[in-house]
Design an enzyme around this catalytic site. Structure first.
Site, PDB file in Angstrom:
ATOM      1  N   HIS A  99       0.645  -1.374   0.060  1.00 22.61           N
ATOM      2  CA  HIS A  99      -0.061   0.054  -0.008  1.00 22.61           C
ATOM      3  C   HIS A  99       0.861   1.253  -0.080  1.00 22.61           C
ATOM      4  O   HIS A  99       2.008   1.242   0.566  1.00 22.61           O
ATOM      5  CB  HIS A  99      -0.908   0.067   1.351  1.00 22.61           C
ATOM      6  CG  HIS A  99      -0.290  -0.127   2.493  1.00 22.61           C
ATOM      7  ND1 HIS A  99       0.251  -1.292   3.186  1.00 22.61           N
ATOM      8  CD2 HIS A  99       0.081   1.061   3.487  1.00 22.61           C
ATOM      9  CE1 HIS A  99       0.891  -1.234   4.274  1.00 22.61           C
ATOM     10  NE2 HIS A  99       0.830   0.154   4.276  1.00 22.61           N
ATOM     11  N   HIS A 101       0.938   5.322   1.141  1.00 28.24           N
ATOM     12  CA  HIS A 101       0.430   6.232   2.015  1.00 28.24           C
ATOM     13  C   HIS A 101       0.336   7.474   0.961  1.00 28.24           C
ATOM     14  O   HIS A 101       1.395   7.945   0.453  1.00 28.24           O
ATOM     15  CB  HIS A 101       0.995   6.577   3.203  1.00 28.24           C
ATOM     16  CG  HIS A 101       1.197   5.610   3.876  1.00 28.24           C
ATOM     17  ND1 HIS A 101       0.382   5.501   5.457  1.00 28.24           N
ATOM     18  CD2 HIS A 101       1.589   4.268   3.894  1.00 28.24           C
ATOM     19  CE1 HIS A 101       0.690   4.325   5.809  1.00 28.24           C
ATOM     20  NE2 HIS A 101       1.354   3.503   5.134  1.00 28.24           N
TER      21      HIS A 101
HETATM   22  P1  5GP Z   1       2.131   0.634   7.129  1.00 24.17           P
HETATM   23  O1  5GP Z   1       1.841  -1.018   7.128  1.00 24.17           O
HETATM   24  O2  5GP Z   1       2.365   1.422   6.165  1.00 24.17           O
HETATM   25  O3  5GP Z   1       2.828   0.894   8.258  1.00 24.17           O
HETATM   26  O4  5GP Z   1       0.818   1.109   7.718  1.00 24.17           O
HETATM   27  C1  5GP Z   1      -0.544   0.518   7.602  1.00 24.17           C
HETATM   28  C2  5GP Z   1      -1.554   1.506   7.851  1.00 24.17           C
HETATM   29  O5  5GP Z   1      -2.816   1.155   7.685  1.00 24.17           O
HETATM   30  C3  5GP Z   1      -1.359   2.587   9.168  1.00 24.17           C
HETATM   31  O6  5GP Z   1      -1.370   3.840   8.634  1.00 24.17           O
HETATM   32  C4  5GP Z   1      -2.607   2.018   9.684  1.00 24.17           C
HETATM   33  O7  5GP Z   1      -3.379   3.329  10.405  1.00 24.17           O
HETATM   34  C5  5GP Z   1      -3.798   1.777   8.598  1.00 24.17           C
HETATM   35  N1  5GP Z   1      -4.480   0.650   8.904  1.00 24.17           N
HETATM   36  C6  5GP Z   1      -4.765  -0.346   9.430  1.00 24.17           C
HETATM   37  N2  5GP Z   1      -5.622  -1.175   9.495  1.00 24.17           N
HETATM   38  C7  5GP Z   1      -6.536  -0.384   8.895  1.00 24.17           C
HETATM   39  C8  5GP Z   1      -8.028  -0.626   8.737  1.00 24.17           C
HETATM   40  O8  5GP Z   1      -8.500  -1.769   8.983  1.00 24.17           O
HETATM   41  N3  5GP Z   1      -8.506   0.343   7.859  1.00 24.17           N
HETATM   42  C9  5GP Z   1      -8.149   1.181   7.439  1.00 24.17           C
HETATM   43  N4  5GP Z   1      -8.677   2.398   6.905  1.00 24.17           N
HETATM   44  N5  5GP Z   1      -6.853   1.653   7.717  1.00 24.17           N
HETATM   45  C10 5GP Z   1      -6.082   0.657   8.481  1.00 24.17           C
END
Ligand code: 5GP
Ligand code: ZN
Length: 135
Positions: A99, A101
């Site tokens: 993903h 951001h």
């Molecule tokens: P990373 O893996 O890049 O560190 O971040 C994962 C991102 O996904 C985080 O910013 C977190 O807040 C977001 N996130 C995790 N679970 C969910 C979810 O169920 N729904 C949404 N909308 N965001 C999520």
């Protein structure tokens, strides 16, 4: 992948604040935003990180980000945005479905995403040589 939260979001199995979708990607608001309008763009097809994404999905995710970012700025009043991708645990990746951001930025919002250190000549030389061998 059955146990992946973002696969479930992509399939509509769990609710999310969807802001964009097409046949390859879906985008939605981050549940824990670091700034107003923080959104995520994901490929529908599961992959763990950038290195295992199809080139077509990489293009689709970034093309979507290009479309979404100006809308986020207009909707929030932001004057800039960061694009970020955490790849693997040491980089802070928490959800192992690729993903990107999109983080809207506001003048003087104080958000510090990274800070640089000096790059010494000898280190740079060694690094360039090592990287060129791997690419
Ligand atoms: P990373 O893996 O890049 O560190 O971040 C994962 C991102 O996904 C985080 O910013 C977190 O807040 C977001 N996130 C995790 N679970 C969910 C979810 O169920 N729904 C949404 N909308 N965001 C999520
Ligand atoms: Zn997944």
């Amino acid at each position: 992948m059955t146990d992946c939260i973002f696969c479930k979001i992509a399939k509509g199995e769990i609710p999310t604040r969807k802001i964009y979708e097409n046949e390859r990607v879906i985008a939605f608001l981050d549940i824990s935003p670091v700034n107003k309008g923080h959104a995520l763009v994901i490929p529908r097809k599961h992959s763990e990180d950038l290195t295992s994404m199809d080139d077509e999905n990489i293009a689709a995710v970034f093309t979507a980000a290009k479309k979404i970012a100006p809308a986020l700025m207009k909707a929030t009043g932001a004057t800039g945005f960061n694009i970020g991708m955490n790849n693997r645990k040491s980089a802070g990746q928490l959800v192992f479905h690729s993903h990107v951001h999109i983080i809207p930025r506001f003048d003087d919002d104080g958000l510090k995403l990274w800070s640089g250190k000096e790059l010494k000549n000898e280190t740079a030389k060694e690094l360039v040589e090592a990287i060129l061998k791997e690419i």
